[in-house]
Design an enzyme around this catalytic site. Structure first.
Site, mmCIF file in Angstrom:
data_model
loop_
_atom_site.group_PDB
_atom_site.id
_atom_site.type_symbol
_atom_site.label_atom_id
_atom_site.label_comp_id
_atom_site.label_asym_id
_atom_site.label_seq_id
_atom_site.Cartn_x
_atom_site.Cartn_y
_atom_site.Cartn_z
ATOM 1 C CB SER A 67 2.863 -1.642 -20.807
ATOM 2 O OG SER A 67 2.359 -0.688 -21.946
ATOM 3 C CE1 TYR A 114 1.834 3.286 -17.972
ATOM 4 C CE2 TYR A 114 2.204 2.629 -20.357
ATOM 5 C CZ TYR A 114 1.519 2.443 -18.847
ATOM 6 O OH TYR A 114 0.757 1.360 -18.848
HETATM 7 N N1 LIG Z 1 -5.691 0.368 -19.184
HETATM 8 C C1 LIG Z 1 -4.531 0.068 -20.108
HETATM 9 O O1 LIG Z 1 -4.696 0.459 -21.058
HETATM 10 C C2 LIG Z 1 -3.368 -0.333 -19.522
HETATM 11 C C3 LIG Z 1 -2.526 -0.777 -20.690
HETATM 12 C C4 LIG Z 1 -1.286 -1.572 -20.117
HETATM 13 C C5 LIG Z 1 -0.929 -1.466 -19.022
HETATM 14 N N2 LIG Z 1 -1.641 -1.008 -18.094
HETATM 15 C C6 LIG Z 1 -1.421 -0.920 -16.719
HETATM 16 O O2 LIG Z 1 -2.278 -1.909 -15.967
HETATM 17 C C7 LIG Z 1 -2.329 -1.439 -14.434
HETATM 18 C C8 LIG Z 1 -3.756 -0.823 -14.179
HETATM 19 O O3 LIG Z 1 -4.308 -0.115 -15.049
HETATM 20 P P1 LIG Z 1 -5.898 0.287 -15.162
HETATM 21 O O4 LIG Z 1 -6.069 0.871 -16.307
HETATM 22 O O5 LIG Z 1 -6.737 -0.538 -14.364
HETATM 23 O O6 LIG Z 1 -5.649 1.660 -14.085
HETATM 24 P P2 LIG Z 1 -6.649 2.401 -13.251
HETATM 25 O O7 LIG Z 1 -6.188 3.656 -13.192
HETATM 26 O O8 LIG Z 1 -8.241 2.018 -13.417
HETATM 27 O O9 LIG Z 1 -6.535 1.681 -11.934
HETATM 28 C C9 LIG Z 1 -5.099 1.884 -11.074
HETATM 29 C C10 LIG Z 1 -5.315 1.690 -9.665
HETATM 30 O O10 LIG Z 1 -4.184 2.094 -9.141
HETATM 31 C C11 LIG Z 1 -4.296 2.951 -7.933
HETATM 32 N N3 LIG Z 1 -2.988 3.608 -7.683
HETATM 33 C C12 LIG Z 1 -2.474 4.683 -8.396
HETATM 34 N N4 LIG Z 1 -1.366 5.178 -7.715
HETATM 35 C C13 LIG Z 1 -1.254 4.119 -6.679
HETATM 36 C C14 LIG Z 1 -0.393 4.391 -5.453
HETATM 37 N N5 LIG Z 1 0.648 5.212 -5.498
HETATM 38 N N6 LIG Z 1 -0.274 3.407 -4.705
HETATM 39 C C15 LIG Z 1 -1.554 2.523 -4.723
HETATM 40 N N7 LIG Z 1 -2.553 2.503 -5.602
HETATM 41 C C16 LIG Z 1 -2.366 3.458 -6.550
HETATM 42 C C17 LIG Z 1 -5.608 3.801 -8.489
HETATM 43 O O11 LIG Z 1 -6.025 4.358 -7.211
HETATM 44 C C18 LIG Z 1 -6.135 2.996 -9.209
HETATM 45 O O12 LIG Z 1 -7.394 2.336 -8.296
HETATM 46 C C19 LIG Z 1 -1.242 0.016 -14.614
HETATM 47 O O13 LIG Z 1 -0.161 -0.455 -13.973
HETATM 48 C C20 LIG Z 1 -1.354 0.313 -15.762
HETATM 49 O O14 LIG Z 1 -0.010 1.094 -16.462
HETATM 50 C C21 LIG Z 1 -2.976 -0.521 -18.201
#
Ligand SMILES: NC(=O)c1ccc[n+]([C@@H]2O[C@H](COP(=O)([O-])OP(=O)(O)OC[C@H]3O[C@@H](n4cnc5c(N)ncnc54)[C@H](O)[C@@H]3O)[C@@H](O)[C@H]2O)c1
Length: 259
Positions: free
Chosen positions: A143, A156
């Protein structure tokens, strides 16, 4: 073969049923990969696999909590019985909003268990398979919080800093085993993850917060999951064969233009 093809490759994608992970699963399957979705949520996991199969792709769903060391090892061993593991995308992650004073010990442990230990668990189980088959590619979802200070993201940021430095460590240790390891650092991407934490932390101010979070990217909007997935595709393809040990911000100018 066309550029960025993943034909004949097998890819494990954690959290591959929502947001960024779902876009990665979908695009990797479109490019010919057999996609293995390790996902906590059974309903969305099954649905993501069905959607991929309906459009002619190959996918399997494994209900999995990435923080569970034993379960991750068993699932990855099961996959490895019938497939190479060419690609591992450590995407599963959870959010937490708060500075150090309002981060309880339980909050820190929860975020650590998924965002740090979950990445370790999947890499730990995958590396021996990749070594035995002569190489592979690992992507960790980090991130912008891995490298700049973001307000109220104490736990985070801790976890995403670890995703970045685990990337460097793994890239260094396995460069001679033909394993490439990189990370992607998105700014805000419009996914259920963002909608969820806005709803939980800013009740009745959702629209206002969505607008404010969009504007923190100099480009004026949040990213789209597909934009992150396209970068993941490039980094996992043979076209990126000279790239390892690198962090890729994809942030609408957040890190360099917010001054
Ligand atoms: N959306 C953003 O703005 C953003 C920005 C930077 C980084 N990220 C990172 O990108 C990644 C995905 O984010 P997103 O926004 O698509 O999230 P999201 O919540 O839409 O999807 C995350 C998925 O991970 C699954 N998950 C959560 N805990 C889990 C576990 N213990 N075991 C297996 N699966 C699990 C959830 O069920 C979900 O399907 C994350 O690592 C997040 O930190 C997101």
């Amino acid at each position: 073969m066309s550029k960025f093809s993943l034909e004949e490759k097998s890819a494990i994608i954690t959290g591959g049923a929502s947001g960024i992970g779902k876009a990665i699963s979908t695009i990797f399957a479109q490019q010919g990969a057999h996609v293995h979705i390790l996902e906590f949520n059974t309903e969305s996991g099954k649905q993501a696999v069905e959607e991929i199969k309906n459009t002619g792709g190959q996918a399997n769903f494994y209900q999995c909590d990435v923080s569970n060391h034993k379960q991750v090892k068993e699932i990855i061993s099961t996959i490895a019985k019938n497939h190479n593991i060419d690609i591992l995308v450590n995407n599963a992650g959870i959010a937490h909003v708060g500075n150090v004073e309002n981060t309880e010990e339980s909050d820190l442990d929860r975020v650590y268990n998924v965002n740090v230990k979950g990445v370790y668990n999947c890499i730990y189980a995958t590396i021996p398979k990749m070594k035995a088959q002569g190489g592979g590619v690992i992507i960790n979802m980090a991130s912008i919080a891995s490298s700049v200070g973001i307000s109220d993201r104490f736990a985070y940021s801790m976890s995403k800093g670890a995703a970045l430095t685990m990337t460097y460590s793994v890239a260094k240790d396995y460069v001679d085993s033909n394993i490439r390891c990189n990370c992607i650092s998105p700014a805000r991407v419009h996914t259920p993850f963002v909608d969820g934490f806005i709803k939980k932390n800013y009740p009745r101010k959702e629209a206002e917060m969505f607008d404010a979070l969009s504007k923190t990217q100099p480009i004026g909007r949040m990213g789209k999951p597909e934009e992150i997935a396209n970068l993941a595709l490039y980094l996992c393809s043979d076209e990126a064969s000279f790239i390892t040990g690198t962090d890729f911000p994809i942030d609408g100018g957040f890190i360099k233009l917010n001054g």
